[in-house]
Scaffold this motif. Structure first.
Motif, short mmCIF file in Angstrom:
data_model
loop_
_atom_site.label_atom_id
_atom_site.label_comp_id
_atom_site.label_asym_id
_atom_site.label_seq_id
_atom_site.Cartn_x
_atom_site.Cartn_y
_atom_site.Cartn_z
N SER A 62 26.73 -13.35 18.90
CA SER A 62 27.29 -12.74 20.57
C SER A 62 27.50 -14.44 21.26
O SER A 62 28.47 -14.82 22.28
CB SER A 62 26.92 -12.44 21.12
OG SER A 62 24.88 -12.30 21.56
N VAL A 63 27.28 -15.64 20.20
CA VAL A 63 27.02 -17.14 20.99
C VAL A 63 27.38 -17.76 20.57
O VAL A 63 27.07 -18.89 20.64
CB VAL A 63 25.05 -16.87 21.76
CG1 VAL A 63 24.66 -16.35 22.55
CG2 VAL A 63 24.53 -17.60 20.10
N LYS A 64 28.31 -17.50 18.75
CA LYS A 64 29.04 -18.43 18.52
C LYS A 64 30.09 -19.39 18.47
O LYS A 64 30.42 -18.80 19.73
CB LYS A 64 28.54 -17.95 16.61
CG LYS A 64 27.82 -17.43 15.77
CD LYS A 64 28.26 -16.79 14.51
CE LYS A 64 27.25 -15.95 13.57
NZ LYS A 64 27.58 -15.69 12.46
N GLY A 65 30.00 -19.95 18.21
CA GLY A 65 31.18 -20.91 19.39
C GLY A 65 30.68 -22.00 20.83
O GLY A 65 31.68 -22.24 21.51
N ARG A 66 29.54 -21.08 21.39
CA ARG A 66 29.23 -21.19 22.52
C ARG A 66 28.06 -22.24 22.95
O ARG A 66 27.83 -22.65 23.86
CB ARG A 66 29.51 -19.99 23.87
CG ARG A 66 30.60 -18.70 23.39
CD ARG A 66 30.45 -17.30 24.27
NE ARG A 66 29.74 -16.68 24.45
CZ ARG A 66 28.73 -16.42 25.09
NH1 ARG A 66 28.70 -17.33 26.72
NH2 ARG A 66 27.45 -15.94 24.12
N PHE A 67 27.56 -21.71 22.47
CA PHE A 67 26.69 -21.90 22.59
C PHE A 67 25.48 -22.68 20.91
O PHE A 67 26.21 -22.63 20.06
CB PHE A 67 25.15 -20.87 21.80
CG PHE A 67 24.74 -20.67 23.61
CD1 PHE A 67 25.57 -20.50 24.21
CD2 PHE A 67 23.36 -19.15 23.59
CE1 PHE A 67 25.15 -19.44 25.53
CE2 PHE A 67 23.29 -18.34 24.78
CZ PHE A 67 24.59 -17.84 25.81
N SER A 68 24.77 -24.12 22.17
CA SER A 68 24.46 -24.88 20.96
C SER A 68 22.96 -25.48 20.53
O SER A 68 22.55 -26.22 22.05
CB SER A 68 24.85 -26.61 20.74
OG SER A 68 25.02 -27.07 19.75
N ILE A 69 22.14 -25.35 19.57
CA ILE A 69 20.61 -25.31 19.42
C ILE A 69 20.41 -27.30 18.95
O ILE A 69 21.17 -27.17 17.73
CB ILE A 69 20.09 -24.29 19.34
CG1 ILE A 69 18.50 -24.62 18.78
CG2 ILE A 69 20.34 -24.17 17.50
CD1 ILE A 69 17.57 -23.78 18.54
N SER A 70 20.03 -27.92 19.70
CA SER A 70 19.27 -29.49 19.18
C SER A 70 18.19 -29.27 19.68
O SER A 70 17.38 -29.06 19.82
CB SER A 70 20.57 -30.17 19.18
OG SER A 70 20.25 -30.09 20.85
N ARG A 71 17.77 -30.62 18.76
CA ARG A 71 16.24 -30.67 18.57
C ARG A 71 16.46 -33.02 18.43
O ARG A 71 17.32 -33.44 18.79
CB ARG A 71 15.31 -30.77 17.76
CG ARG A 71 15.75 -31.26 16.79
CD ARG A 71 14.93 -30.45 15.35
NE ARG A 71 14.49 -31.54 14.38
CZ ARG A 71 14.78 -30.62 12.99
NH1 ARG A 71 13.78 -29.55 13.02
NH2 ARG A 71 14.38 -32.00 11.97
N GLU A 72 14.94 -33.55 19.78
CA GLU A 72 14.39 -34.69 19.53
C GLU A 72 13.81 -34.33 19.59
O GLU A 72 12.50 -34.39 19.85
CB GLU A 72 15.16 -35.00 20.94
CG GLU A 72 15.31 -36.02 21.78
CD GLU A 72 15.99 -36.96 22.87
OE1 GLU A 72 16.54 -36.03 23.63
OE2 GLU A 72 15.93 -38.07 22.75
N ASN A 73 13.42 -35.08 18.13
CA ASN A 73 12.18 -35.64 17.61
C ASN A 73 10.93 -36.38 19.07
O ASN A 73 10.12 -35.51 18.82
CB ASN A 73 11.70 -35.64 16.18
CG ASN A 73 11.89 -35.04 15.51
OD1 ASN A 73 12.74 -33.51 15.76
ND2 ASN A 73 13.01 -35.03 13.62
#
Length: 115
Positions: A62-73
Motif C-alpha cells: 500500500s505504500v510502495k512508490g510513496r514511502f521511503s525508509i532510510s537511515r543515518e548511522n
C-alpha cells in the motif's frame, strides 16, 4: 536494550508529505533491522517499511512508490519519508528495532491526513 523516540507526525492535507524520524539510544548499525509500523483503532499493528543492517528495504504494497525508509548511522536515526499521503494513511506510526530475539518499540507518533 534500545530506546526509540519517534518524531515528525502531525496533520497534513491529502497529497502532502511528512518525514518521520526514529532516534535510537545505541548504534543502529548493531541492530539487525529497524522498521516502521502503523496502527488504527481496533486493528492490528502492520508493517509499513523495514530496513536491515545490510540496507535491504521492504515495503507494504500500500505504500510502495510513496514511502521511503532510510537511515543515518552517524545520528543513529531511521527516517520514513511519506509522500502523496491519503486519508487511508492516518494512523499511529511506531518505530521498531529488532536485535536478536528482542523487539523494541517506540511510543508512537500520530499521523493524520485530512483536509
Amino acid at each position: 536494550q534500545v530506546q526509540l523516540v519517534e518524531s515528525g507526525g502531525g496533520l497534513v492535507q491529502p497529497g502532502g508529505s511528512l518525514r518521520l524520524s526514529c532516534a535510537a539510544s545505541r548504534y543502529i548499525f548493531t541492530i539487525d533491522h529497524m522498521g516502521w509500523y502503523r496502527q488504527t483503532p481496533g486493528k492490528q499493528r502492520d508493517l509499513v517499511a523495514r530496513i536491515t543492517r545490510g540496507g535491504t528495504t521492504t515495503y507494504a504494497d500500500s505504500v510502495k512508490g510513496r514511502f521511503s525508509i532510510s537511515r543515518e548511522n552517524g545520528k543513529n536515526t531511521v527516517y520514513l519519508q511519506m509522500d502523496s499521503l491519503s486519508p487511508e494513511d492516518t494512523a499511529v506510526y511506531y518505530c521498531k528495532a529488532n536485535s536478536g530475539a528482542y523487539d523494541y518499540w517506540g511510543q508512537g507518533t500520530q499521523v493524520t491526513v485530512s483536509s
